[in-house]
Enzyme design. Structure first.
Site, short mmCIF file in Angstrom:
data_model
loop_
_atom_site.label_atom_id
_atom_site.label_comp_id
_atom_site.label_asym_id
_atom_site.label_seq_id
_atom_site.Cartn_x
_atom_site.Cartn_y
_atom_site.Cartn_z
N HIS A 287 0.80 -1.23 0.00
CA HIS A 287 0.00 0.00 0.00
C HIS A 287 0.82 1.27 0.00
O HIS A 287 0.26 2.37 -0.05
CB HIS A 287 -0.93 0.03 1.21
CG HIS A 287 -2.09 -0.91 1.11
ND1 HIS A 287 -3.28 -0.56 0.52
CD2 HIS A 287 -2.22 -2.19 1.50
CE1 HIS A 287 -4.12 -1.58 0.58
NE2 HIS A 287 -3.49 -2.60 1.17
N LYS A 478 -8.34 14.53 3.79
CA LYS A 478 -7.57 13.29 3.87
C LYS A 478 -6.67 13.44 5.09
O LYS A 478 -6.60 14.51 5.68
CB LYS A 478 -6.75 13.07 2.59
CG LYS A 478 -5.94 14.31 2.17
CD LYS A 478 -5.19 14.12 0.85
CE LYS A 478 -6.03 14.15 -0.39
NZ LYS A 478 -6.17 12.86 -1.07
N ARG A 479 -5.97 12.36 5.51
CA ARG A 479 -5.04 12.50 6.62
C ARG A 479 -4.02 13.59 6.32
O ARG A 479 -3.63 13.79 5.17
CB ARG A 479 -4.33 11.16 6.89
CG ARG A 479 -5.25 10.11 7.52
CD ARG A 479 -5.77 10.52 8.89
NE ARG A 479 -4.72 10.63 9.88
CZ ARG A 479 -4.39 9.68 10.76
NH1 ARG A 479 -5.08 8.56 10.80
NH2 ARG A 479 -3.40 9.86 11.60
N LYS A 484 1.09 14.57 1.16
CA LYS A 484 -0.19 14.94 0.56
C LYS A 484 -0.27 16.44 0.27
O LYS A 484 -1.21 16.91 -0.37
CB LYS A 484 -1.35 14.50 1.46
CG LYS A 484 -1.46 12.97 1.56
CD LYS A 484 -2.53 12.56 2.58
CE LYS A 484 -2.62 11.05 2.79
NZ LYS A 484 -3.51 10.36 1.83
N THR A 586 -8.20 6.84 -2.65
CA THR A 586 -9.57 6.43 -2.93
C THR A 586 -10.51 7.62 -2.75
O THR A 586 -11.60 7.64 -3.31
CB THR A 586 -10.03 5.29 -1.99
OG1 THR A 586 -9.73 5.65 -0.64
CG2 THR A 586 -9.35 3.98 -2.34
N LYS A 590 -14.04 8.88 -4.83
CA LYS A 590 -15.32 9.27 -4.23
C LYS A 590 -15.79 10.61 -4.79
O LYS A 590 -16.97 10.78 -5.12
CB LYS A 590 -15.18 9.38 -2.70
CG LYS A 590 -14.78 8.08 -2.01
CD LYS A 590 -14.41 8.34 -0.54
CE LYS A 590 -13.66 7.17 0.06
NZ LYS A 590 -13.01 7.51 1.34
C1 LIG Z 1 -11.70 7.68 1.61
C2 LIG Z 1 -11.22 8.14 2.93
C3 LIG Z 1 -9.85 8.34 3.15
C4 LIG Z 1 -8.81 8.14 2.07
O1 LIG Z 1 -8.67 9.37 1.39
P1 LIG Z 1 -7.41 9.65 0.46
O2 LIG Z 1 -7.72 11.01 -0.12
O3 LIG Z 1 -7.40 8.59 -0.58
O4 LIG Z 1 -6.21 9.67 1.33
C5 LIG Z 1 -9.44 8.79 4.39
N1 LIG Z 1 -10.33 9.02 5.38
C6 LIG Z 1 -11.65 8.86 5.20
C7 LIG Z 1 -12.58 9.15 6.33
C8 LIG Z 1 -12.14 8.41 3.98
O5 LIG Z 1 -13.47 8.23 3.82
#
Ligand SMILES: *Cc1c(COP(=O)(O)O)cnc(C)c1O
Length: 764
Positions: A287, A478-479, A484, A586, A590
């Protein structure tokens, strides 16, 4: 996993009936749904991917289990106080959890510490401490197929004789209190995303879930018709045909030596046979390629906690290195590079190497990432066994990430192409037919506007902040992590602010920039980034010259249930990691599915999103992986960009001089110092391209119709990113199982006459 109630109603086709029933009771379903706590048992993308996979596996009729730990405290709740992140314990089970069922009849022992005795009959792991693993099952319903799979999470329990047998005899009270030591194993989730922390408790967690799960799997195999016995012993030859174990990163890597231990020490299989079965059972998903995220457990720690497993890892390594030495004679450096054991300083086990050697398949999570895995990070392993290396591009479940979170858009799509797309998302391509349909364009724009208004009302009600729903919602959630590049977004905000201040009369496309995400509590720079964003927000939001043109919101406590609210309301999705660092992402998928446009780098699955929709339908900017490699070769010099770009210089100078932190002008000194002298993710190198690309975004936003047409082209191209597609590929290429779209008969259909009835007349 997030919340379960609405997802369950949707997958069972009960949502309308339940809404109506609850309404008849004078209640409001949405209000009830908001009471449920999120199951926050993961850190970010990796855990949420597993949750999407569970939904897809049940929907595709695969007999699959999701195994994990029932943490008593999940990912912390994030509070923002004076602009700083403050962590609060996530006591998610306080009011009980109606979705889980304890299964004490399946409780299993897990051993730690002790020593190894060798004799003519083999090795014996003795004098261990035992902790019990109590499983809790949560149902995982498939979408409208009357199939329910199981997620089984293990909770640590002290045995009743814990500490009462040997050395602690006599201190009964202390022995009871010490039960906590054992039960701490499942107490709390380690809150790091993409970062390895080599703590003993964490290693205990990893072995705990693995040891309990393998016993569970082997018990099930032995109870099946395949687990036959030849007078004394179970025949395991068919084990890999009946069982496939997918390792979600290296976190469960100890499963490999554990299965070998069970086969060799307990079941008395010869080593070679055990190894063949083990390899054919496991597959490993990588990952991340960030070095700080790769697990490298100190040998001393493993020796203390799991002495027999260390011996087995050494044996695996010896045979592995012998094999390489026979293929590449006199290549000592290759042996060093490929060893499971890293020498020099503290001796460590490279868990990714263990997973590659112990699995029959290794996959990355997006095309570009799988290429990097194969040609760079694990190059030597791919040279040895090229056919082992695969790609499985990540996906998301369209049930939660469209039907549940964006019913308006889901219905609009169904009106145009029918409802079958929910189980076959590739059918979204049929929307291409409507790209020039003026009515459809207006309806798509209307749904987005309604979602924006709803989200604005939510922010006003919960956080007392007012935002303008006609501004562009520019969202980066995101985190929080340097790779990032939330800092690059922040520099863009400051640049927009300075432009407005310099020429307040000039046309400016109004924006609401929303940034959210949790920083790992021990990650100092990530916490400083949150503070900086809040400091910039304070200045921007209170400047009368700016007015309603630009607003900056830090979204507190980003989690699955908040993602479900903000993503459908987003116009612009920020996916701006340094090329080569985000394995897939991911979140990007979304947003695409929910009618946002993407500004992003050629990284992770962004590359395939651009391939599906056409690069001209995303806002792609900045360095490609090759450019990053080239820049590394010539040496990245942040100062050069600072000297050449006046707007970058101005923004950085403001941060450095305390413009955003007047009470503590040196507050962001470390952040600026990092950007100049040790920025591994090269923020300044992409700044100019990013700002220019953002200008193009604003220009298109002025033309609402052209914007929405691009949105429609993106939705139409999002079909590839269903986790149903991902799971079908795992099923075909790795697990060798056949999905089924059979809808099995419902369990509650009236059957023959009165049998199976309880006294009050309901079905038993
Ligand atoms: C989908 C999701 C992530 C992953 O987001 P990335 O932009 O791909 O890092 C992280 N936290 C939550 C709550 C999510 O729903």
């Amino acid at each position: 996993m997030g919340r379960t109630l609405q997802n369950t109603m949707i997958n069972l086709g009960l949502q309308n009936a339940c809404d109506e029933a609850v309404y008849q009771l004078g209640l409001d379903m949405e209000e009830l749904e908001e009471i449920e706590e999120d199951a926050g048992l993961g850190n970010g993308g990796l855990g949420r991917l597993a949750a999407c996979f569970l939904d897809s596996m049940a929907t595709l009729g695969l007999a699959a289990y999701g195994y994990g730990i029932r943490y008593e405290y999940g990912i912390f709740n994030q509070k923002i106080r004076d602009g700083w992140q403050v962590e609060e314990a996530d006591d998610w089970l306080r009011h009980g959890n109606p979705w889980e069922k304890a299964r004490p009849e399946y409780m299993l022992p897990v051993h730690f510490y002790g020593r190894v005795e060798h004799s003519a009959t083999g090795a014996k792991w003795v004098d261990t401490q035992v902790v019990l693993a109590l499983p809790y099952d949560t149902p995982v319903p498939g979408y409208m197929n009357n199939t329910v799979n199981t997620m089984r999470l293990w909770s640590a329990r002290a045995p009743n004789d814990f500490n009462l047998r040997d050395f602690n005899v006599g201190d009964y009270i202390q022995a009871v209190l010490d039960r906590n030591l054992a039960e701490n194993i499942s107490r709390v989730l380690y809150p790091n995303d993409n970062f390895f922390e080599g703590k003993e408790l964490r290693l205990k967690q990893e072995y705990f879930v693995v040891a309990a799960t393998l016993q569970d799997i082997i018990r099930r195999f032995k109870a099946s018709k395949f687990g036959s016995t030849d007078s004394v012993r179970t025949v395991f030859d068919s084990f890999p045909d009946q069982v496939a174990i997918q390792l979600n990163d290296t976190h469960p890597a100890m499963a490999i030596p554990e299965l070998m231990r069970i086969f060799v020490d307990i079941e008395k299989l010869p080593w070679n046979k055990a190894w063949d079965i083990t390899k054919r059972t496991f597959a490993y998903t990588n990952h991340t390629v960030l070095p700080e995220a790769l697990e490298r457990w100190p040998v001393d720690l493993v020796e203390k906690l799991l002495p027999r497993h260390l011996q087995i890892i050494y044996e695996i390594n010896q045979r592995h290195l012998d094999h390489i030495a026979s293929l590449f004679p006199n290549d000592v450096d290759r042996l060093r590079r490929m060893s499971l054991i890293e020498e020099g300083g503290t001796k460590r086990i490279n868990m990714a190497h263990l997973c590659i050697v112990g699995s029959h398949a290794v996959n990355g999570v997006a095309k570009i990432h799988s290429e990097i895995v194969k040609t760079q990070v694990f190059e030597d392993f791919a040279a040895l066994e090229p056919e082992k290396f695969q790609n499985k591009t990540n996906g998301i479940t369209p049930r939660r990430w469209l039907l549940l979170c964006n019913p308006g858009l889901a219905e609009l799509i169904a009106e145009k192409i029918g409802e079958d797309y929910v189980r076959d998302l590739s059918q979204l391509t049929k929307l291409h037919e409507f790209v020039d349909d003026d009515l459809f364009i207006r309806e798509v724009a209307k749904v987005k506007q309604e979602n924006k208004v709803k989200f604005a009302l939510y922010l006003e009600k919960e956080y007392k902040v007012k935002i303008n729903p006609s501004s562009m919602f520019d969202v980066h959630v995101k985190r929080i992590h340097e790779y990032k590049r939330q800092l690059m977004n922040c520099l863009h905000i400051i640049t927009m602010y300075n432009r407005i201040r310099r020429d307040p009369a000039k046309v400016f496309v109004p924006r609401t920039v929303i940034i959210g995400g949790k920083a790992a509590p021990g990650y100092h720079m990530a916490k400083m980034i949150i503070k900086l964003i809040n400091a910039v927000a304070h200045v921007v939001n209170n400047d009368p010259v700016v007015g309603s043109k630009l607003k900056v919101i830090f979204l507190e406590n980003y989690r699955v249930s908040l993602a479900e609210k903000v993503i459908p309301a987003t116009d612009l999705s920020e996916q701006i990691s340094t090329a080569g660092t985000e394995a897939s992402g991911t979140g990007n998928m979304k947003f695409m599915l929910n009618g946002a446009l993407t500004i992003g780098t050629m990284d992770g699955a962004n590359v395939e999103m651009a391939e599906e929709a056409g690069e001209e339908n995303l806002f792609i900017f900045g360095m490609r992986v090759e450019d990053v490699t080239e820049l590394d070769r010539e040496g990245y010099n942040a100062q050069k960009y600072y000297d050449q770009l006046p707007e970058l210089k101005r923004a950085v100078d403001q941060i450095k001089s305390g413009f955003f932190s007047p009470k503590d002008p040196d507050l962001f000194k470390d952040v600026v110092d990092m950007l100049f002298h040790h920025d591994r993710f090269k923020v300044f190198a992409d700044y100019e391209a990013y700002v220019k690309c953002q200008e193009k975004v604003s220009e298109l936003y002025l033309n609402s119709k052209a914007w929405t047409k691009m949105v429609i082209r993106n939705i139409a191209a999002a079909g590839k990113f269903s986790s149903d597609r991902t799971i079908k590929e795992y099923a075909r290429d790795i697990w060798h199982v056949e999905p089924s779209d059979l809808k099995i008969p419902p369990p509650n259909e009236p059957r023959d006459a009165v049998e199976d009835k309880t006294p009050n007349g309901t079905a038993a």
